[in-house]
Write an enzyme that holds these catalytic residues in place. Structure first.
Site, PDB file in Angstrom:
ATOM      1  N   TYR A 144     122.406  16.809 -19.740  1.00  0.00           N
ATOM      2  CA  TYR A 144     123.015  15.561 -19.274  1.00  0.00           C
ATOM      3  C   TYR A 144     124.378  15.809 -18.629  1.00  0.00           C
ATOM      4  CZ  TYR A 144     126.073  11.600 -19.276  1.00  0.00           C
ATOM      5  OH  TYR A 144     126.997  10.677 -18.875  1.00  0.00           O
ATOM      6  N   GLU A 170     133.491  13.493 -19.732  1.00  0.00           N
ATOM      7  CA  GLU A 170     132.099  13.575 -20.172  1.00  0.00           C
ATOM      8  C   GLU A 170     131.977  14.277 -21.517  1.00  0.00           C
ATOM      9  OE1 GLU A 170     129.515  12.115 -19.117  1.00  0.00           O
ATOM     10  OE2 GLU A 170     130.325  11.288 -17.271  1.00  0.00           O
ATOM     11  N   ASP A 212     121.203   9.301 -19.684  1.00  0.00           N
ATOM     12  CA  ASP A 212     121.880   9.109 -20.963  1.00  0.00           C
ATOM     13  C   ASP A 212     121.226   7.955 -21.705  1.00  0.00           C
ATOM     14  OD1 ASP A 212     122.767   6.841 -19.648  1.00  0.00           O
ATOM     15  OD2 ASP A 212     124.888   7.147 -20.119  1.00  0.00           O
TER      16      ASP A 212
END
Length: 361
Positions: free
Chosen positions: A132, A49, A150
């Site tokens: 996020y 991520e 996102d």
């Protein structure tokens, strides 16, 4: 595609179960994604991520494999030298992520025994982890009910509900709409299903609506207006900055390099010294000699280099000199070993530029 105008209220609501069924058939096979039935590794989820922030999946794949081969666990990454981490990161861009990645690894090891917290709020307190990323880790790594938003989700929601304003003005509504669709289980799969739907079906251009499990619930599709959404705001003209970089070599063919300040753009990376990067006409060589790394008979190479950053374009001319004494704020680097230094791609362009013009030895 149908052309009749249809009110969103007349369409069936998007169903998480249909999206999950689609995901079970069409999920992408990504190197950091746990296989069906396998428990995700939080270290792998977190690492991917962070790498995927502002970077595409194809680009991240190679870096992810190299990182996990070199540092198989968060304990290994925490114990690594920051210069090694920065060097391995070179080419991914947004280099502040690499520094925060290393800092986060050290904190997780020292304060959490090498285990990531599962709570979104606790995750957000770690370096480099925002709203996020904390939601994505909580959902994918720990199965928590988290609203993972996102760019893919922004686009999907804009089309489903025919949002009338640019996405930046609709963030609160998008979050609320997305929260209404969260399933009661399989939270990690659902988050990844949305990502896959946006990446492979509900794409920015030429979406494949016939393959979409939510086609019948999509207001933009029903109205024949998929290409209108998301609504685009006014595009800002990207600024242009210009600078001269100084390629200084000694009698042994070594190149003078220095480290950039730890904060700011390309922070902590090694660089070819340069004049300030300013939004003005290309400076004259005589006007920037005072910031050159040494007194020498500097001359400009013909042509210029262009490098694109997210928020501006940089145009560079390269000045070269040999055999000069450099200042105290850098080091001589053996040209054959410069690839081992933590240098961003813009500096590598300068190296190639100098090599191509016979200034590499």
């Amino acid at each position: 595609m149908p052309k009749a105008k249809v009110k969103n209220s007349l369409l069936p609501a998007p169903d998480a179960r249909s999206l999950l069924r689609w995901y079970d058939r069409h999920r992408r096979d990504l190197p950091w994604r746990a296989k069906p039935g396998k428990r995700p590794d939080p270290y792998h989820v977190w690492l991917s991520e962070i790498m995927l922030q502002q970077t595409t999946v194809p680009t991240v794949g190679r870096y992810y494999r190299e990182f996990t081969a070199r540092w198989p666990s968060i304990h290994d990454l925490a114990a690594a030298d920051i210069d090694d981490v920065m060097t391995a990161w070179a080419g991914l861009g947004y280099y502040r992520r690499a520094r925060l990645l290393h800092e986060c690894a050290r904190i997780v090891v020292s304060e959490y025994g090498g285990k990531f917290p599962a709570d979104e709020a606790a995750l957000r307190r770690l370096p480099g982890i925002g709203a996020y990323t904390s939601a994505a880790i909580a959902a994918i790594a720990f199965g928590k009910r988290a609203n993972v938003i996102d760019g893919n989700v922004d686009r999907i929601m804009a089309r489903l509900y025919r949002l009338s304003q640019p996405i930046q003005k609709m963030k609160a509504e998008i979050r609320n709409k997305a929260a209404e669709l969260l399933p009661s289980a399989r939270h990690g799969d659902y988050a990844q299903a949305l990502m896959d739907l946006g990446a492979t079906v509900c794409k920015p251009r030429n979406p494949n609506c016939q393959a979409c499990p939510w086609r019948k619930s999509c207001g933009a599709y029903a109205a024949g207006e998929v290409d209108r959404f998301p609504v685009q705001g006014k595009r800002k003209v990207k600024p242009v900055r210009r600078a001269i970089m100084f390629w200084l070599m000694d009698r042994q063919g070594r190149v003078w390099v220095r480290r950039r300040p730890p904060d700011g753009l390309l922070g902590g990376m090694m660089e070819i010294p340069s004049s300030p990067w300013l939004e003005q006409p290309m400076p004259e060589l005589a006007s920037v000699r005072s910031v050159a790394p040494g007194r020498a008979n500097w001359r400009l190479l013909p042509g210029e280099i262009r490098h694109t950053f997210t928020h501006f374009d940089l145009y560079i001319k390269v000045a070269v000199a040999r055999g000069a004494m450099a200042g105290a704020d850098g080091m001589w680097a053996d040209r054959t070993k410069m690839a081992r230094l933590a240098m961003p791609s813009i500096m590598k362009k300068v190296i190639v530029w100098a090599e191509a013009r016979g200034e590499a030895g």
